[in-house]
Write an enzyme that holds these catalytic residues in place. Structure first.
Site, PDB file in Angstrom:
ATOM      1  N   GLU A 126      -3.885 -11.566   9.293  1.00 30.20           N
ATOM      2  CA  GLU A 126      -3.899 -12.147   7.950  1.00 30.20           C
ATOM      3  C   GLU A 126      -2.572 -12.741   7.487  1.00 30.20           C
ATOM      4  O   GLU A 126      -2.435 -13.078   6.326  1.00 30.20           O
ATOM      5  CB  GLU A 126      -4.364 -11.077   6.941  1.00 30.20           C
ATOM      6  CG  GLU A 126      -5.781 -10.589   7.216  1.00 30.20           C
ATOM      7  CD  GLU A 126      -6.300  -9.644   6.162  1.00 30.20           C
ATOM      8  OE1 GLU A 126      -5.541  -9.338   5.228  1.00 30.20           O
ATOM      9  OE2 GLU A 126      -7.461  -9.225   6.265  1.00 30.20           O
ATOM     10  N   HIS A 185      -2.000  -6.266  11.428  1.00 27.67           N
ATOM     11  CA  HIS A 185      -2.819  -6.658  10.274  1.00 27.67           C
ATOM     12  C   HIS A 185      -2.194  -7.824   9.525  1.00 27.67           C
ATOM     13  O   HIS A 185      -2.825  -8.845   9.294  1.00 27.67           O
ATOM     14  CB  HIS A 185      -3.003  -5.467   9.328  1.00 27.67           C
ATOM     15  CG  HIS A 185      -3.944  -5.745   8.198  1.00 27.67           C
ATOM     16  ND1 HIS A 185      -3.545  -6.418   7.051  1.00 27.67           N
ATOM     17  CD2 HIS A 185      -5.254  -5.458   8.031  1.00 27.67           C
ATOM     18  CE1 HIS A 185      -4.583  -6.526   6.234  1.00 27.67           C
ATOM     19  NE2 HIS A 185      -5.623  -5.956   6.795  1.00 27.67           N
ATOM     20  N   HIS A 200     -10.907  -4.362  12.355  1.00 20.92           N
ATOM     21  CA  HIS A 200     -10.147  -5.538  12.797  1.00 20.92           C
ATOM     22  C   HIS A 200     -10.072  -5.613  14.315  1.00 20.92           C
ATOM     23  O   HIS A 200     -10.223  -6.687  14.909  1.00 20.92           O
ATOM     24  CB  HIS A 200      -8.733  -5.509  12.213  1.00 20.92           C
ATOM     25  CG  HIS A 200      -8.666  -5.913  10.773  1.00 20.92           C
ATOM     26  ND1 HIS A 200      -9.103  -7.135  10.321  1.00 20.92           N
ATOM     27  CD2 HIS A 200      -8.208  -5.252   9.682  1.00 20.92           C
ATOM     28  CE1 HIS A 200      -8.922  -7.219   9.013  1.00 20.92           C
ATOM     29  NE2 HIS A 200      -8.382  -6.082   8.604  1.00 20.92           N
ATOM     30  N   VAL A 228      -5.066   2.619  13.958  1.00 21.47           N
ATOM     31  CA  VAL A 228      -6.426   2.817  14.437  1.00 21.47           C
ATOM     32  C   VAL A 228      -6.945   1.551  15.108  1.00 21.47           C
ATOM     33  O   VAL A 228      -6.421   0.460  14.881  1.00 21.47           O
ATOM     34  CB  VAL A 228      -7.379   3.210  13.285  1.00 21.47           C
ATOM     35  CG1 VAL A 228      -6.885   4.457  12.579  1.00 21.47           C
ATOM     36  CG2 VAL A 228      -7.537   2.060  12.289  1.00 21.47           C
ATOM     37  N   GLU A 260       0.823  -1.207   0.000  1.00 22.40           N
ATOM     38  CA  GLU A 260       0.000   0.000   0.000  1.00 22.40           C
ATOM     39  C   GLU A 260       0.861   1.262   0.000  1.00 22.40           C
ATOM     40  O   GLU A 260       0.556   2.230  -0.704  1.00 22.40           O
ATOM     41  CB  GLU A 260      -0.926  -0.005   1.212  1.00 22.40           C
ATOM     42  CG  GLU A 260      -1.969   1.102   1.160  1.00 22.40           C
ATOM     43  CD  GLU A 260      -2.997   0.974   2.255  1.00 22.40           C
ATOM     44  OE1 GLU A 260      -3.414   2.008   2.787  1.00 22.40           O
ATOM     45  OE2 GLU A 260      -3.381  -0.167   2.575  1.00 22.40           O
TER      46      GLU A 260
END
Length: 333
Positions: free
Chosen positions: A247, A216, A279, A275, A159
């Protein structure tokens, strides 16, 4: 600290289309992977919208920072984003406020990479947040000459690289462009983040509690930051601190197995994410079978979930400011 000037950004974008046997294999695979991820995310978001029966706070309290009259110097803070209104204000908003205080000569603006989140907030709350393209176009339209971009991403992953590629498309639109490094970029960054998260959770460090952070995770090589953070915490003597991901690896099963090797009676769960959004609230603290919370409860532990993102920690905000400062300093070099 190495910061990414326009020349470096362009080089990175060009590398994304390396040819193999006359075919842009990497770019093709990346496009397919991105499309699959977008489709999956869209399905998950649609499902979440259908099941959303909770409030996430008042969106009107959040400064979306998409005002015009930017001036000639802009600091664009780019985040993935979250639809959890209160947490967005307390994390991303707090980082942006720290930037505004540290750099009064710059107009601080916001851009989100997740259009799904942007659309969800807009349809639910009537609040429109700029995506990266809209934020860049706003800077162009307002005559910005010096653009500093500071992402709030944890790592130099896919990203972050997508943001680099998009910024490269605006190469001729500004006199100066520089992009700051993500949160975990240097050995000093790992030291600083380890200190920040252990200080923030020190009240739980009683010798009987395992403190577990949920990241994440990504399929990219940059996923190694989680294992490195685990090594750093252990190296610093925080042997009751554990790091896993939703993940990727380390998995929840990996973290559970590691905790079970100790003699703990309680587990504290907290996101290793900027944040505390979907999730954190669902995969970590949810009541359904297979969440981090229920998995540890089923294993016999008393579980406490701390729904607080990294962006709420002043030391983390300061680290992002330091990265932006290094980027600004590089403009004079």
């Amino acid at each position: 600290m190495k910061n990414k000037t326009l020349k470096t950004i362009l080089a990175g974008a060009a590398a994304a289309v390396m040819l193999l046997g006359g075919t842009a294999v990497y770019a093709e695979e990346a496009t397919e992977s991105t499309a699959e991820a977008a489709t999956e995310a869209a399905g998950e978001e649609a499902e979440a919208e259908a099941e959303e029966d909770y409030t996430t706070g008042d969106a009107s309290l959040d400064n979306v920072r998409n005002q015009d009259e930017i001036g000639e110097k802009e600091l664009l803070v780019i985040s993935f984003g979250t639809s959890f209104n209160d947490n967005r204000r307390l994390t991303i908003g707090a980082i942006e406020e720290a930037m505004e205080e540290a750099f009064p000569d710059y107009s601080v603006r916001r851009g989100f990479t997740s259009n799904i989140i942007i659309d969800h907030v807009n349809s639910r709350d009537g609040i429109l947040i700029d995506d990266v393209e809209a934020a860049l176009n706003r800077a162009v339209d307002n005559g910005v000459k010096t653009l500093v971009i500071q992402p709030t991403h944890l790592m130099d992953g896919l990203e972050y690289q997508d943001v680099e590629a998009m910024v490269a498309e605006y190469a001729d639109s500004f006199e100066q462009v520089v992009m700051g490094e993500p949160l975990l970029s240097s050995e000093e960054d790992f030291d600083a983040v380890a200190a920040a998260i252990t200080d923030a959770t020190s009240e739980y460090d009683d010798g009987q509690t395992a403190i577990c952070f949920m990241g994440h995770g990504t399929e990219a090589e940059s996923n190694e930051v989680y294992a490195k953070m685990q090594e750093k915490l252990t190296e610093l003597g925080f042997e009751n601190y554990y790091v896993g991901t939703v993940e990727a690896a380390p998995t929840l099963d990996d973290v559970l197995a590691a905790v079970q090797e100790g003699e703990y009676t309680k587990v504290v769960l907290q996101p290793l994410m900027v944040v505390a959004g979907d999730h954190a609230n669902n995969d970590m603290a949810g009541e359904e079978e297979g969440t981090w919370k229920t998995t540890f409860e089923d294993a016999g532990y008393e579980v406490e979930c701390v729904l607080s993102g990294l962006g709420e920690i002043p030391a983390i905000q300061d680290l992002y400011v330091a990265h932006a400062q290094a980027a600004i300093d590089s403009l004079a070099e």
